[in-house]
Design an enzyme around this catalytic site. Structure first.
Site, PDB file in Angstrom:
ATOM      1  CD  GLU A 283      37.719  43.594  29.642  1.00  0.00           C
ATOM      2  OE1 GLU A 283      38.575  43.135  30.521  1.00  0.00           O
ATOM      3  OE2 GLU A 283      37.158  42.884  28.876  1.00  0.00           O
ATOM      4  CD  GLU A 349      36.964  44.216  34.088  1.00  0.00           C
ATOM      5  OE1 GLU A 349      37.133  43.021  33.889  1.00  0.00           O
ATOM      6  OE2 GLU A 349      36.107  44.818  33.397  1.00  0.00           O
TER       7      GLU A 349
END
Length: 482
Positions: A283, A349
């Site tokens: 991320e 995710e």
């Protein structure tokens, strides 16, 4: 959702070996397999090709002559080598052609055929394998290209499009107690769930060779993150952190050591056929000098044939036309949600609940804390502090749909019905829209390295819950969906 590893920077924590060698040593062999065209898992195959190189070092004070030897099946290649005293060279072999090869495929696409190949320095030509290094080799070619329809990256193996069905892997054991048996069991669970990829999350570490060997064996492609994560490396302002956001954006402190360690990791695992994707971090793009060292220097030099993603929810992997973080959600959803809501086209995710059954809960919850969790809408913490410590994530009113639970055992049993439906419907919703909305999904997360109460298909003790069976059914190659 995970407690930190204590004393993780203290001393030697993994295996150390000492090897006895000859004057000439072989280091960092690199085996690349080339499989052109569109292949099928059965029937006669067109030839495949193998390209081999290795570093040879003469550790003596005299000149050494001999051969770099590479052997696979009935093919043996010798490359003449002369090394001056203390000289080091990179030697390449001629391209090896394999007729009618037995190809390696990801899980549910075909068999995981492996060859044992041998490489080493020899002074004379012979049939002996003494002194040669054995390397398990899977003949396959993994490629990627941009899908303009979904606006996300698409993976192919041996020319065949592969819809990625993956699980996020944190670490096998929070206390770093690794074993071949545990790795094999955990990766086998992922095979049983009809998944075809494991992502090694960037907030953890490079796994041991036994992990990648199990992925080779069971057909799990690997997306390997480098060591960085947005929650630690300053993607967001976090008043709980000791240092400010922009200081954390430059983590780690020793950039030279990071780059050196990254080069070692690439060399260590690049020969595993299961390794498919490199990812710069979780991320977040790493500090600029680290990112460019990986992308522009190390990858072209050490492993130019694999896909490198800047970070796990990068637009170069999955174009974010929705806004937000580019991954998730992570909690309980209504079942129609997974079919009707169009999320990111390659979602790195997405997950839901994951409480185990009563047998599992009794293993780590003290008797006085074996109670039904009482939730407060809008917050993760529940009334019982031990459940909060173990990162319980709420079920809302979904358990009560099967009747008001009488005690914890009843709650845990009814939670399994919710678990099954959540993960069966999650994977079916993505598969039902494959190549239309999506090119891949990676579930957050499929395992736990400690006794947590969320995001797991089986618990720390390797006891499966109904999440595993929901994924197994929903990901079956041939089954009815509703």
């Amino acid at each position: 959702w995970i407690q930190p590893i204590r004393d993780r920077n203290t001393g030697i924590w993994d295996k150390v070996t000492i090897e006895k060698t000859g004057a000439v040593t072989i280091e960092n062999p690199h085996i690349v397999t080339k499989v052109s065209g569109l292949r099928k898992p059965d029937g006669a195959q067109a030839p495949a090709f193998i390209e081999v190189e290795a570093e040879l070092s003469n550790n003596s004070k005299t000149t050494k002559t001999g051969f770099l030897k590479y052997q696979i099946e009935n093919h043996t290649v010798y490359v003449p080598v002369t090394l001056n005293a203390n000289e080091k060279k990179t030697i390449k072999t001629d391209r090896v052609e394999i007729q009618n090869p037995k190809l390696w495929w990801p899980n549910t696409y075909g068999p995981q055929n492996l060859y044992t190949s041998y490489i080493g320095f020899v002074e004379n030509k012979s049939d002996s394998k003494d002194g040669l290094e054995a390397i398990e080799t899977g003949i396959r070619q993994v490629d990627n290209h941009w899908n303009n329809y979904t606006r996300s990256m698409e993976v192919t193996v041996n020319g065949q499009p592969v819809f990625i069905r993956g699980g996020n892997w944190i670490i096998s054991d929070q206390m770093l107690r690794f074993s071949q048996e545990r790795y094999d069991a955990e990766v086998r669970f992922h095979r049983d769930m009809n998944l075809n990829l494991i992502r090694v999350w960037g907030g953890a570490l490079t796994e041991r060779p036994e992990f990648y060997e199990a992925c080779d064996k069971y057909g799990l492609l690997v997306m390997q993150d480098f060591w960085g994560s947005g929650d630690c490396n300053g993607r967001w302002i976090d008043p709980m952190k000791l240092e400010d956001q922009w200081t954390r954006r430059q983590y780690p402190d020793d950039h030279s050591l990071f780059i050196e360690s990254a080069a070692d990791m690439i060399r260590m695992i690049r020969n595993y056929p299961s390794l498919a994707i490199w990812c710069g971090g979780n991320e977040i793009t790493l500090a600029s000098d680290l990112h460019h060292a990986l992308k522009d220097s190390l990858m072209p030099l050490l492993d130019p044939n694999r896909w490198f993603i800047d970070y796990s929810n990068s637009d170069s992997m999955s174009y974010n036309s929705i806004g937000g973080n580019g991954d998730g959600p992570y909690g309980i959803q209504t079942l129609p949600y997974f079919w009707s809501y169009r999320t990111w086209p390659f979602n790195s995710e997405i997950g839901s609940v994951g409480v185990g059954d009563m047998t599992s809960l009794k293993r780590f919850l003290p008797k006085e804390n074996q109670v039904i969790p009482i939730e407060t809408p809008g917050v993760e913490a529940v009334q019982d502090s031990v459940w909060t410590y173990h990162k319980y994530i709420g079920y809302g009113k979904s358990v009560e749909a099967y009747g008001q639970p009488k005690d914890l055992e009843d709650f845990a049993n009814k939670a399994q019905l919710v678990n099954y439906d959540q993960y069966r419907t999650l994977i079916e919703g993505f598969i039902g829209h494959q190549w239309d909305w999506y090119t891949g999904i990676i579930i957050w997360k499929t395992q736990n390295p400690w006794t947590a109460l969320r995001g797991q298909m089986y618990d720390y003790y390797l006891d499966p819950n109904a999440c595993l069976y929901g994924l197994k059914k929903g990901g079956a190659v041939f089954h009815g969906m509703y």
